[in-house]
Structure formats: C-alpha cells, structure tokens
Write a protein that holds these residues in place. Sequence first.
Motif, PDB file in Angstrom:
ATOM      1  N   LEU A  76       5.626   3.164  -1.548  1.00  0.00           N
ATOM      2  CA  LEU A  76       7.081   3.335  -1.450  1.00  0.00           C
ATOM      3  C   LEU A  76       7.599   4.150  -2.629  1.00  0.00           C
ATOM      4  N   ASP A  77       7.114   3.830  -3.838  1.00  0.00           N
ATOM      5  CA  ASP A  77       7.526   4.585  -5.032  1.00  0.00           C
ATOM      6  C   ASP A  77       7.222   6.068  -4.850  1.00  0.00           C
ATOM      7  N   ALA A  78       6.006   6.358  -4.352  1.00  0.00           N
ATOM      8  CA  ALA A  78       5.601   7.761  -4.174  1.00  0.00           C
ATOM      9  C   ALA A  78       6.500   8.456  -3.158  1.00  0.00           C
ATOM     10  N   SER A  79       6.857   7.752  -2.094  1.00  0.00           N
ATOM     11  CA  SER A  79       7.698   8.363  -1.060  1.00  0.00           C
ATOM     12  C   SER A  79       9.132   8.570  -1.527  1.00  0.00           C
ATOM     13  N   MET A  80       9.527   7.789  -2.546  1.00  0.00           N
ATOM     14  CA  MET A  80      10.894   7.891  -3.073  1.00  0.00           C
ATOM     15  C   MET A  80      11.008   8.903  -4.207  1.00  0.00           C
ATOM     16  N   GLY A  81       9.914   9.607  -4.490  1.00  0.00           N
ATOM     17  CA  GLY A  81      10.013  10.693  -5.446  1.00  0.00           C
ATOM     18  C   GLY A  81       9.202  10.569  -6.717  1.00  0.00           C
ATOM     19  N   GLY A  82       8.503   9.458  -6.930  1.00  0.00           N
ATOM     20  CA  GLY A  82       7.701   9.396  -8.140  1.00  0.00           C
ATOM     21  C   GLY A  82       7.257   7.995  -8.496  1.00  0.00           C
ATOM     22  N   ALA A  83       6.254   7.924  -9.375  1.00  0.00           N
ATOM     23  CA  ALA A  83       5.686   6.644  -9.784  1.00  0.00           C
ATOM     24  C   ALA A  83       6.664   5.859 -10.651  1.00  0.00           C
ATOM     25  N   ARG A  84       6.702   4.549 -10.427  1.00  0.00           N
ATOM     26  CA  ARG A  84       7.494   3.656 -11.279  1.00  0.00           C
ATOM     27  C   ARG A  84       6.606   2.723 -12.089  1.00  0.00           C
ATOM     28  N   ALA A  85       5.304   2.814 -11.837  1.00  0.00           N
ATOM     29  CA  ALA A  85       4.331   2.024 -12.591  1.00  0.00           C
ATOM     30  C   ALA A  85       3.296   2.967 -13.181  1.00  0.00           C
ATOM     31  N   ASP A  86       2.541   2.457 -14.154  1.00  0.00           N
ATOM     32  CA  ASP A  86       1.501   3.258 -14.805  1.00  0.00           C
ATOM     33  C   ASP A  86       0.094   2.789 -14.432  1.00  0.00           C
ATOM     34  N   LEU A  87      -0.068   1.485 -14.232  1.00  0.00           N
ATOM     35  CA  LEU A  87      -1.358   0.917 -13.836  1.00  0.00           C
ATOM     36  C   LEU A  87      -1.169  -0.032 -12.659  1.00  0.00           C
ATOM     37  N   TYR A  88      -2.202  -0.093 -11.824  1.00  0.00           N
ATOM     38  CA  TYR A  88      -2.240  -1.021 -10.699  1.00  0.00           C
ATOM     39  C   TYR A  88      -3.506  -1.850 -10.828  1.00  0.00           C
ATOM     40  N   ILE A  89      -3.362  -3.188 -10.901  1.00  0.00           N
ATOM     41  CA  ILE A  89      -4.508  -4.075 -11.081  1.00  0.00           C
ATOM     42  C   ILE A  89      -4.518  -5.100  -9.941  1.00  0.00           C
ATOM     43  N   PRO A  90      -5.203  -4.789  -8.834  1.00  0.00           N
ATOM     44  CA  PRO A  90      -5.274  -5.717  -7.705  1.00  0.00           C
ATOM     45  C   PRO A  90      -6.388  -6.738  -7.903  1.00  0.00           C
ATOM     46  N   ALA A  91      -6.392  -7.763  -7.044  1.00  0.00           N
ATOM     47  CA  ALA A  91      -7.377  -8.832  -7.174  1.00  0.00           C
ATOM     48  C   ALA A  91      -8.615  -8.620  -6.312  1.00  0.00           C
ATOM     49  N   ASP A  92      -8.700  -7.482  -5.641  1.00  0.00           N
ATOM     50  CA  ASP A  92      -9.876  -7.205  -4.832  1.00  0.00           C
ATOM     51  C   ASP A  92     -10.080  -5.699  -4.763  1.00  0.00           C
ATOM     52  N   ASP A  93     -11.333  -5.263  -4.823  1.00  0.00           N
ATOM     53  CA  ASP A  93     -11.607  -3.827  -4.833  1.00  0.00           C
ATOM     54  C   ASP A  93     -11.237  -3.145  -3.515  1.00  0.00           C
TER      55      ASP A  93
END
Length: 285
Positions: free
Chosen positions: A92-109
């Motif tokens: 959603l951030d990407a579709s709205m024009g740009g990143a709002r976070a710097d890192l993404y740390i999910p709980a599963d690969d």
Amino acid sequence: MAMSDDAYAGGRRMAFICIVVGLLVFACIAYLFFKSDPQACETSANNTLVVYCAASMRLPLEMAAEAFKKEYQNRIIFQYASSGELEGKLRLDASMGGARADLYIPADDFFAERARLNQVVTESIQLASFSLVLAVKPEYGLRLHSVQGLIDSDVAFAICNKEAGVGKKTEKVLGALGLYEAKKKKKTVEFPTVTELCQSIQMSESIDAGFVWDATARQFGLKIIRLDELEGAKSTISANLVAGSGNSVLAMKFARFLASPEKGNVYFDRFHFTPIAGYQRVKKP
C-alpha cells in the motif's frame, strides 16, 4: 541631527553585508564539521528508522534497539502486526507514492520471499529461527505424539490465521498431512498474532492448546509438546530492506547489528530464539 539619505543607505548596505558574511561563515563551519565527521551528518539528517515487525519479535528487538540507540544515538520506531498485514502495508505504501518504513521483519521466510518477488523489499539479512510446536497450559497433563491424535482428542486447541507467520507455517504443515481442513470440525478458534494466541492459552478457560512458535511459548511460560509431524518445521527470521527507503545505509547498519553474535544475537538467544551464527545476506533476485 537628522541622518542624510546617503548615510542611511550606506548603513543598510553595511548591515546587509554583515548578515551575508555571517551566514557564509556559519555555512563554512557547518560544512567543515560534517565533512570531518560524516556520521554526524548522517545522524543529523537521518536519525530515526521505522521498522515493520511481526509481533512475535517484540521483546528481543526492543532490547536490541535500545542497545543500538545507546551505541549510535539512532532511534528505532517499531510498528507491530502480523507478517501478512505488514506486507500488505508495504504494498500500500508503495502504491501511495513511496516507502514509509525502512526495514521489514516478518515471522516467516514465506512473507520475506513474497515481498522480494513483489519488489517491495530488496536486500535481506537472516537473523534467527524458531520452531512450530504445540503449546499447552503449564499444568495441563496432556500426552500426545501426533497431530492426528490431537484432532481425534477432545482438547480445545487454537491456531493463528494465515496472515501470521505461525499461521502460514501451521497451514503448510497440516496441509501436507491432509489435516488442515479437519480442524474445521473442531471449530478451532483463530487469532491474528501468536502473542494473542499464547495469552489466550495462558488465561482462557476455553482454550487448552495452540500451534505457536517455541520461543513465544517459552516467553509465556507454556508447556511445549513436540509432535512427531512438527519435527523440522522451522522458520527463518530476516531483516529486509524496504525498496525506496530514504535511510537505507542506517537500515542495513541496524540489520547487521541485529545479526551480530556479540550484539543483536544476544537478545534473540535471551528470549529463546535460535540465532543464526554469522549473518547471511540475500540480495534482490
């Protein structure tokens, strides 16, 4: 005595020249300071990181972030939710024009790989792992050896939905056994995050057990039952650089800090995760 027009104009010109000279001197001093200390420039301009993080990693990451702040004077802001919800937020951030976070740390690969394929993250550094287990109340005298035995029993168990890393792993393992749909007959309760599921096992009288990460079960003081079919059902945790991050250098610095055996790994180990010795870097495909 009244000041002549020429004298007044001259005074204004002199004041203007003094202001310009002062600004130039200040700019030169600032330039020399930041040139001699590039880190000070980076800290001044990019002092804060935003990290989208699965809820199950809150304890080790917040302690690591505090240590990182003490060492480098950089602030980390975490936004917690399920891995799938946060991946959707990245898109959603990407579709709205740009990143709002710097890192993404999910709980599963699974989520990290899908995010790379969708081009919302780029580089990745592996941090730690944990295993899928069945957790029960500490006082519960349950004796089980298989998932089929659990489904055939009268034990009231719960799972996480597929937007959570542990829910996706549960679906994969039970699906391979042909047992994922069988849970519907048990009217299984689903939770959005593994921490909420563990809290319910701990406090609710209507839920006896649940499929959770071993690290989270230990954090809540739950009893772990390792079913035969769950052997080897592990998940890798990784820090993934968000595409378009305006703070990519600092973001990767924090990712390497988390992966360091002497730094971030210490906190993963403290909260019962299995650190990955020596960070492994995955580049954008």
